[in-house]
Design an enzyme around this catalytic site. Sequence first.
Site, PDB file in Angstrom:
ATOM      1  CG  ASP A   1       3.508  -2.719 -24.669  1.00  0.00           C
ATOM      2  OD1 ASP A   1       2.276  -2.960 -25.131  1.00  0.00           O
ATOM      3  OD2 ASP A   1       4.924  -2.474 -24.647  1.00  0.00           O
TER       4      ASP A   1
ATOM      5  CG  PHE B   1      -0.830   3.075 -23.421  1.00  0.00           C
ATOM      6  CD1 PHE B   1      -2.048   3.795 -23.950  1.00  0.00           C
ATOM      7  CD2 PHE B   1       0.099   2.727 -23.987  1.00  0.00           C
ATOM      8  CE1 PHE B   1      -1.465   3.738 -25.171  1.00  0.00           C
ATOM      9  CE2 PHE B   1       0.616   2.852 -24.862  1.00  0.00           C
ATOM     10  CZ  PHE B   1      -0.270   3.045 -25.860  1.00  0.00           C
TER      11      PHE B   1
ATOM     12  CG  HIS C   1       7.109   8.838 -32.080  1.00  0.00           C
ATOM     13  ND1 HIS C   1       8.213   9.005 -32.170  1.00  0.00           N
ATOM     14  CD2 HIS C   1       6.139   7.891 -31.519  1.00  0.00           C
ATOM     15  CE1 HIS C   1       8.127   7.538 -32.422  1.00  0.00           C
ATOM     16  NE2 HIS C   1       7.145   6.219 -32.168  1.00  0.00           N
TER      17      HIS C   1
END
Length: 348
Positions: free
Chosen positions: A214, A240, A258
């Site tokens: 992350d 990413f 999402h």
Amino acid sequence: MDTPHPTAPSGATDTEATADAAHLIEQSLGHLFSAALRTAAVLRLADHLASGPRSPAELARLTGTDAVSLRRALRYLATRKVFREDDDGAFHLTPAAQLLRTDVPGSLHAAVMMLTDDLFVRSSSALDETVRTGEPAFPKVFGAPFFEYVTQEPATRALFDTGMAAFSEPMDDLIAGTCPFPRQGTVVDVGGGRGGLLRQVLRRHPGLSGVLFDQEPALREHVLSEPELDGRWRAEPGDFFASVPEGGDIYLLKHVLHDWDDDSAVRILLSCRRSLAPGGRVLVVDSVPAPGNAPHPGKALDLAMMTIVTGKERGPEELDALFTRAGLRRTRILPTPTFASIVEATAA
């Protein structure tokens, strides 16, 4: 304010029409429930009731508030099973209110603070603008896209990271227990935040190692420092969209896709596909709303995504289209005890 009593439409009785009108008015005032829920969280009323019921006057003294106004807010929350008023006028915790405590496992206090913050409230108030334009209202309201704004505001970033961790924690172990993990191998938690899901996966599967991937601010607050996990994980910062750690047997994408439009979601999946070990799998953990008119948390979450970011909650066919563009193939969808599903894909 009087509830209107419309003339009954053809085929409906006056009683039914009146009930429908009352229902519509109550739903129109739904924003007040969020406001009352936030008030309870801000004042930490559940913490004050942890030792037993208290009267509004007692709670007002403890919180520095007006007893009459506080009682009116609590009475409204009690209609939604958040707190309960007894015959003596004292208020009790309910199972839902227990989750507002800050000192219990699975506390949703931080999640409620995030979801009722201006980040969501002001954006949802502009839902009509989103529906007109097809674009999220957040940039217009706050002057920058959501993730750019969050990155620029340290307090907001902390609110978001803490809130998302609380939002996810109650479901992490349930998902870890449902996911089809191998006995050995490497799990890469892509966009894994503080690592709550990866922690539960490694606890349940001692033969696995993990990579928490992350941005740096989230990694600094990781929750993986446990003796039983020593030597079995590493944290790696990165983007990413550009790449993810190579050689993973499982790539976890929990509440990641999402957030993004289709083109961006494909870029994330392509990063995973390029790095996937032979025979590896991508596990997308997101809400997959059921068809029809039945209530589903994913349908509300879908509106939230629509107003703040460019993403959405996707059905099987929409996910299949993303997988195809990324060189992947859906193999199955596994329901979980939570509102999220696990969508498994392998190299096409």
